[in-house]
Design an enzyme around this catalytic site. Structure first.
Site, PDB file in Angstrom:
ATOM      1  N   GLY A  46      90.325  93.660 -30.606  1.00  0.00           N
ATOM      2  CA  GLY A  46      89.956  95.061 -30.871  1.00  0.00           C
ATOM      3  C   GLY A  46      89.265  95.573 -29.739  1.00  0.00           C
ATOM      4  O   GLY A  46      88.696  94.652 -29.001  1.00  0.00           O
ATOM      5  N   GLN A  51      83.505 100.328 -24.946  1.00  0.00           N
ATOM      6  CA  GLN A  51      83.433  99.449 -24.341  1.00  0.00           C
ATOM      7  C   GLN A  51      84.002  99.572 -22.906  1.00  0.00           C
ATOM      8  O   GLN A  51      84.310  98.830 -22.352  1.00  0.00           O
ATOM      9  CB  GLN A  51      84.310  98.304 -24.897  1.00  0.00           C
ATOM     10  CG  GLN A  51      83.481  97.667 -26.251  1.00  0.00           C
ATOM     11  CD  GLN A  51      84.319  96.948 -26.953  1.00  0.00           C
ATOM     12  OE1 GLN A  51      85.202  96.962 -27.697  1.00  0.00           O
ATOM     13  NE2 GLN A  51      83.976  95.636 -26.671  1.00  0.00           N
ATOM     14  N   HIS A 130      83.696  95.501 -36.996  1.00  0.00           N
ATOM     15  CA  HIS A 130      83.128  95.210 -35.696  1.00  0.00           C
ATOM     16  C   HIS A 130      83.391  96.470 -34.792  1.00  0.00           C
ATOM     17  O   HIS A 130      82.395  96.872 -33.970  1.00  0.00           O
ATOM     18  CB  HIS A 130      83.933  94.085 -35.185  1.00  0.00           C
ATOM     19  CG  HIS A 130      83.267  93.553 -33.747  1.00  0.00           C
ATOM     20  ND1 HIS A 130      82.610  92.420 -33.502  1.00  0.00           N
ATOM     21  CD2 HIS A 130      83.800  94.164 -32.486  1.00  0.00           C
ATOM     22  CE1 HIS A 130      82.531  92.258 -32.247  1.00  0.00           C
ATOM     23  NE2 HIS A 130      83.065  93.452 -31.537  1.00  0.00           N
TER      24      HIS A 130
END
Length: 159
Positions: A46, A51, A130
């Site tokens: 993922g 990010q 997450h």
């Protein structure tokens, strides 16, 4: 498509709340492709837009059953619990024990801005939680039970 630089823990962008995506523009489509390519290159399951330095509510996931694109995802329902090792591309080489729901139902939009719901158990449920946490500026280390530890890769054990 292009590989993007994965931001690592300590980068301020990982602590910020992301903005909703109002429409899928050519730049968003390019970002989705880049995120998938970056995730696969890093052997992840993922990746969330922050990010790669983009504060948009966008997540890509692939637990080995094909890519899932979630735009503006919201967790609708959770059930049960699972406790297991969890790592993150933004904290390479480390992992920790985290308890997450064992079942998660999410609502999101796909790359054509069509609303849909998806359900997952075990690894997919963990990935949903997450990655959506990243969109709210949270990392799994906030939930780690005990200490973080170094990840041992199989090829390291053979040496």
């Amino acid at each position: 498509m292009a590989l993007r630089t994965i931001r690592e823990m300590g980068d301020e962008v990982l602590t910020k709340k992301c903005r909703e995506i109002k429409e899928v523009t050519p730049r968003i489509k390019e970002l989705i492709g880049d995120m998938l390519e970056t995730m696969y290159e890093a052997n992840g399951v993922g990746l969330a837009a922050p990010q790669v330095g983009i504060l948009k509510r966008l997540v890509v996931i692939d637990i080995g059953e094909g890519p899932i694109v979630l735009i503006n995802p919201v967790i609708l329902e959770t059930d049960g619990s699972q406790t297991g090792e969890e790592g993150c591309l933004s904290l390479p080489g480390k992992s920790g024990v985290v308890t997450r729901p064992n079942y998660v139902k999410v609502r999101a939009f796909d790359e054509n801005m069509q609303e849909f719901e998806a359900e997952g158990t075990e690894l997919l449920a963990r990935a949903f939680c997450h990655e959506i946490d990243h969109l709210d500026g949270h990392m799994y280390v906030e939930k780690v039970e005990g200490e973080l530890h170094d990840v041992v890769y199989e090829e390291d054990e053979e040496e």
